[in-house]
Design a protein around this motif. Structure first.
Motif, PDB file in Angstrom:
ATOM      1  N   ARG A  87       0.851  -1.201  -0.012  1.00 19.68           N
ATOM      2  CA  ARG A  87      -0.022  -0.170  -0.073  1.00 19.68           C
ATOM      3  C   ARG A  87       0.831   1.233   0.162  1.00 19.68           C
ATOM      4  NH1 ARG A  87      -4.936  -0.330   4.244  1.00 19.68           N
ATOM      5  NH2 ARG A  87      -6.012  -1.716   2.941  1.00 19.68           N
ATOM      6  N   ARG A  88       0.707   2.125  -1.069  1.00 15.86           N
ATOM      7  CA  ARG A  88       1.291   3.351  -0.851  1.00 15.86           C
ATOM      8  C   ARG A  88       0.975   4.356   0.355  1.00 15.86           C
ATOM      9  NH1 ARG A  88       0.714   5.731  -6.633  1.00 15.86           N
ATOM     10  NH2 ARG A  88       2.125   7.230  -5.661  1.00 15.86           N
ATOM     11  N   PRO A  89       1.807   4.782   0.901  1.00 12.85           N
ATOM     12  CA  PRO A  89       1.534   5.752   1.801  1.00 12.85           C
ATOM     13  C   PRO A  89       0.430   6.879   1.333  1.00 12.85           C
ATOM     14  CG  PRO A  89       4.016   5.936   1.345  1.00 12.85           C
ATOM     15  CD  PRO A  89       3.260   4.858   0.604  1.00 12.85           C
ATOM     16  N   ALA A  90      -0.223   7.574   2.162  1.00 18.40           N
ATOM     17  CA  ALA A  90      -0.940   8.530   1.750  1.00 18.40           C
ATOM     18  C   ALA A  90      -0.243   9.750   1.629  1.00 18.40           C
ATOM     19  CB  ALA A  90      -1.976   8.874   3.039  1.00 18.40           C
ATOM     20  N   SER A  91      -0.446  10.565   0.599  1.00 18.03           N
ATOM     21  CA  SER A  91       0.125  11.836   0.209  1.00 18.03           C
ATOM     22  C   SER A  91       0.027  12.767   1.348  1.00 18.03           C
ATOM     23  CB  SER A  91       0.009  12.072  -1.272  1.00 18.03           C
ATOM     24  OG  SER A  91      -1.635  12.653  -1.117  1.00 18.03           O
ATOM     25  N   TRP A  92       0.762  13.800   1.592  1.00 19.29           N
ATOM     26  CA  TRP A  92       0.545  14.799   2.473  1.00 19.29           C
ATOM     27  C   TRP A  92      -0.756  15.780   2.144  1.00 19.29           C
ATOM     28  CZ3 TRP A  92       2.641  15.530   7.074  1.00 19.29           C
ATOM     29  CH2 TRP A  92       3.861  14.534   7.219  1.00 19.29           C
ATOM     30  N   GLY A  93      -0.916  15.764   0.753  1.00 19.32           N
ATOM     31  CA  GLY A  93      -2.050  16.672   0.326  1.00 19.32           C
ATOM     32  C   GLY A  93      -3.415  15.967   0.773  1.00 19.32           C
ATOM     33  N   LYS A  94      -3.479  14.727   0.777  1.00 21.84           N
ATOM     34  CA  LYS A  94      -4.745  13.949   1.282  1.00 21.84           C
ATOM     35  C   LYS A  94      -4.785  13.995   2.856  1.00 21.84           C
ATOM     36  CE  LYS A  94      -5.289  10.496  -2.481  1.00 21.84           C
ATOM     37  NZ  LYS A  94      -5.470   8.919  -2.707  1.00 21.84           N
ATOM     38  N   SER A  95      -3.801  14.113   3.454  1.00 17.83           N
ATOM     39  CA  SER A  95      -3.582  13.887   4.994  1.00 17.83           C
ATOM     40  C   SER A  95      -4.391  15.387   5.398  1.00 17.83           C
ATOM     41  CB  SER A  95      -2.554  13.703   5.456  1.00 17.83           C
ATOM     42  OG  SER A  95      -2.000  12.539   5.187  1.00 17.83           O
ATOM     43  N   ILE A  96      -3.794  16.498   4.613  1.00 18.44           N
ATOM     44  CA  ILE A  96      -4.066  17.892   5.061  1.00 18.44           C
ATOM     45  C   ILE A  96      -5.813  18.129   4.591  1.00 18.44           C
ATOM     46  CG2 ILE A  96      -3.744  20.181   4.204  1.00 18.44           C
ATOM     47  CD1 ILE A  96      -1.096  19.844   3.846  1.00 18.44           C
ATOM     48  N   ILE A  97      -6.203  17.366   3.634  1.00 15.84           N
ATOM     49  CA  ILE A  97      -7.767  17.516   3.275  1.00 15.84           C
ATOM     50  C   ILE A  97      -8.375  16.856   4.375  1.00 15.84           C
ATOM     51  CG2 ILE A  97      -9.409  16.766   1.618  1.00 15.84           C
ATOM     52  CD1 ILE A  97      -7.266  17.230  -0.653  1.00 15.84           C
ATOM     53  N   HIS A  98      -8.111  15.710   4.793  1.00 18.78           N
ATOM     54  CA  HIS A  98      -8.669  14.888   5.850  1.00 18.78           C
ATOM     55  C   HIS A  98      -8.706  15.753   7.045  1.00 18.78           C
ATOM     56  CE1 HIS A  98      -7.886  10.764   3.526  1.00 18.78           C
ATOM     57  NE2 HIS A  98      -8.823  11.587   2.968  1.00 18.78           N
ATOM     58  N   LEU A  99      -7.729  16.299   7.325  1.00 14.38           N
ATOM     59  CA  LEU A  99      -7.492  17.220   8.575  1.00 14.38           C
ATOM     60  C   LEU A  99      -8.593  18.285   8.730  1.00 14.38           C
ATOM     61  CD1 LEU A  99      -3.715  16.901   9.537  1.00 14.38           C
ATOM     62  CD2 LEU A  99      -5.870  15.852  10.723  1.00 14.38           C
ATOM     63  N   VAL A 100      -8.781  19.019   7.313  1.00 16.65           N
ATOM     64  CA  VAL A 100      -9.391  20.043   7.123  1.00 16.65           C
ATOM     65  C   VAL A 100     -10.966  19.462   7.131  1.00 16.65           C
ATOM     66  CG1 VAL A 100     -10.176  22.001   5.520  1.00 16.65           C
ATOM     67  CG2 VAL A 100      -7.890  21.411   5.689  1.00 16.65           C
ATOM     68  N   PHE A 101     -11.532  18.561   6.823  1.00 19.84           N
ATOM     69  CA  PHE A 101     -12.574  18.258   6.776  1.00 19.84           C
ATOM     70  C   PHE A 101     -12.919  17.787   8.201  1.00 19.84           C
ATOM     71  CE2 PHE A 101     -12.573  17.438   2.032  1.00 19.84           C
ATOM     72  CZ  PHE A 101     -13.933  18.370   1.888  1.00 19.84           C
ATOM     73  N   ILE A 102     -12.199  16.929   9.096  1.00 20.96           N
ATOM     74  CA  ILE A 102     -12.267  16.658  10.461  1.00 20.96           C
ATOM     75  C   ILE A 102     -12.428  17.958  11.307  1.00 20.96           C
ATOM     76  CG2 ILE A 102     -11.177  15.728  12.296  1.00 20.96           C
ATOM     77  CD1 ILE A 102      -9.918  13.749  10.351  1.00 20.96           C
ATOM     78  N   ALA A 103     -11.785  18.929  10.918  1.00 18.25           N
ATOM     79  CA  ALA A 103     -11.865  20.223  11.440  1.00 18.25           C
ATOM     80  C   ALA A 103     -13.303  20.907  11.320  1.00 18.25           C
ATOM     81  CB  ALA A 103     -10.793  21.192  11.208  1.00 18.25           C
ATOM     82  N   LEU A 104     -13.494  20.787  10.266  1.00 14.45           N
ATOM     83  CA  LEU A 104     -14.842  21.307   9.715  1.00 14.45           C
ATOM     84  C   LEU A 104     -15.892  20.404  10.524  1.00 14.45           C
ATOM     85  CD1 LEU A 104     -14.561  22.058   5.852  1.00 14.45           C
ATOM     86  CD2 LEU A 104     -14.699  23.816   7.947  1.00 14.45           C
ATOM     87  N   CYS A 105     -15.893  19.459  10.430  1.00 14.71           N
ATOM     88  CA  CYS A 105     -16.976  18.440  11.315  1.00 14.71           C
ATOM     89  C   CYS A 105     -17.181  18.951  12.905  1.00 14.71           C
ATOM     90  CB  CYS A 105     -16.766  17.017  10.983  1.00 14.71           C
ATOM     91  SG  CYS A 105     -17.009  16.383   9.318  1.00 14.71           S
ATOM     92  N   ILE A 106     -16.003  19.111  13.389  1.00 14.83           N
ATOM     93  CA  ILE A 106     -15.869  19.460  14.620  1.00 14.83           C
ATOM     94  C   ILE A 106     -16.496  20.800  14.825  1.00 14.83           C
ATOM     95  CG2 ILE A 106     -14.472  19.957  16.637  1.00 14.83           C
ATOM     96  CD1 ILE A 106     -12.550  17.771  15.582  1.00 14.83           C
TER      97      ILE A 106
END
Length: 302
Positions: free
Chosen positions: A10-29
């Protein structure tokens, strides 16, 4: 050929996807936090709110706000019953009326298709007004203090019809034509073919109708004077108005608060939000999948 195939790592997740996930988690919170504040504040005492402000976790857990609102549970249960009856009945009838109208104007072989489409579009641009609507409901139809007055005004909406029409236009004409060749009539085609295919759009439409009927208080204000026909939203508004003019001495006399306590007007606002919005918040996740699918598919054709 090799007997064993190497499974790709499995290819490690790119930094871009990780940042997008963190942004959406912050929006949900950020979206969830105000609702948590409302829940926590509804269990705070008025003294703690004045002293410490709104909080997610109450310092002193209390049911004072709910005790004040539910001091007469019979009235609240009656308003819940009226709201549920009007929501379920109005949503089912409204879905049938809207879907049949949308199906008629979506059929290219229907003679009066253009006239009916213009008629529903015209009502979106111009409204009769409150006075003619009141005269129609009260004087002509005689629906003062009648539960039908809480259902009829919202049975059909131009925007709902166009939304449903957009979905029905995506159904291939070949399906309807093949059903006609097999001898099926228009009503059977609509009931046995069109409606099952339209489940995502029907779920979306039903959710819109349910939210509209559940959150309505305006029709109760206009057409209802009987306390047994009050809807939940109007009842909560009236309770809030009464609490604004209720002082501590009167609340103590009626047994709503204890000596030395303030009238829980601020926490009661939050408690009323929970009582009014709670059922819809539980229903919405059940329709979420169909809701998104119905909106996206129905937007393919206008």
């Amino acid at each position: 050929m090799n007997a064993f195939k190497m499974t790709p790592s499995r290819r490690p997740a790119s930094w871009g996807k990780s940042i997008i996930h963190l942004v959406f988690i912050a929006l949900c919170i950020a979206c969830l936090f105000p609702f948590l504040v409302i829940i926590g504040t509804s269990f705070q005492s008025e003294n703690d709110i004045v002293k410490f402000g709104y909080s997610v976790i109450p310092k002193n857990f209390t049911f004072d706000a709910y005790r004040v609102i539910l001091h007469d549970p019979g009235v609240l249960l009656q308003s819940y019953l009226v709201t549920i009856v009007t929501t379920v009945g109005g949503s089912l009838i409204g879905m049938w009326v809207t879907t049949t109208y949308a199906y008629a104007i979506s059929r290219k072989d229907y003679r009066y298709r253009s006239f009916l489409a213009f008629f529903i579009f015209f009502t979106m641009l111009f409204h009769g007004g409150m006075v003619p609507s009141y005269i129609l409901m009260v004087k002509w139809l005689g629906l003062k203090d009648n539960i039908l007055a809480l259902i009829l005004p919202y049975l059909i909406s131009g925007w709902f019809v166009l939304l449903m029409k957009g979905f029905l236009q995506t159904i291939p004409d070949a399906i309807i034509e093949s059903a006609k060749i097999d001898g099926a009539g228009e009503l059977r085609i609509f009931a046995r073919i069109v409606l099952p295919i339209s489940k995502p759009a029907l779920a979306t439409l039903g959710l819109f109708f349910a939210l509209q009927y559940w959150n309505d208080w305006w029709l109760t204000l206009l057409y209802v004077e009987n306390d047994h026909l009050m809807k939940l939203q109007y009842l909560l508004i009236r309770v809030l108005k009464n609490m604004e003019h209720l002082n501590s001495a009167e609340a103590l006399q009626y047994g709503l608060v204890k000596p030395g306590m303030l009238v829980p007007s601020l926490s009661a606002r939050m408690a009323m939000c929970i009582l009014a919005a709670g059922p819809m918040l539980l229903v919405f996740p059940l329709f979420q999948k169909y809701f998104v699918q119905g909106l996206t598919v129905g937007s393919v054709k206008g």
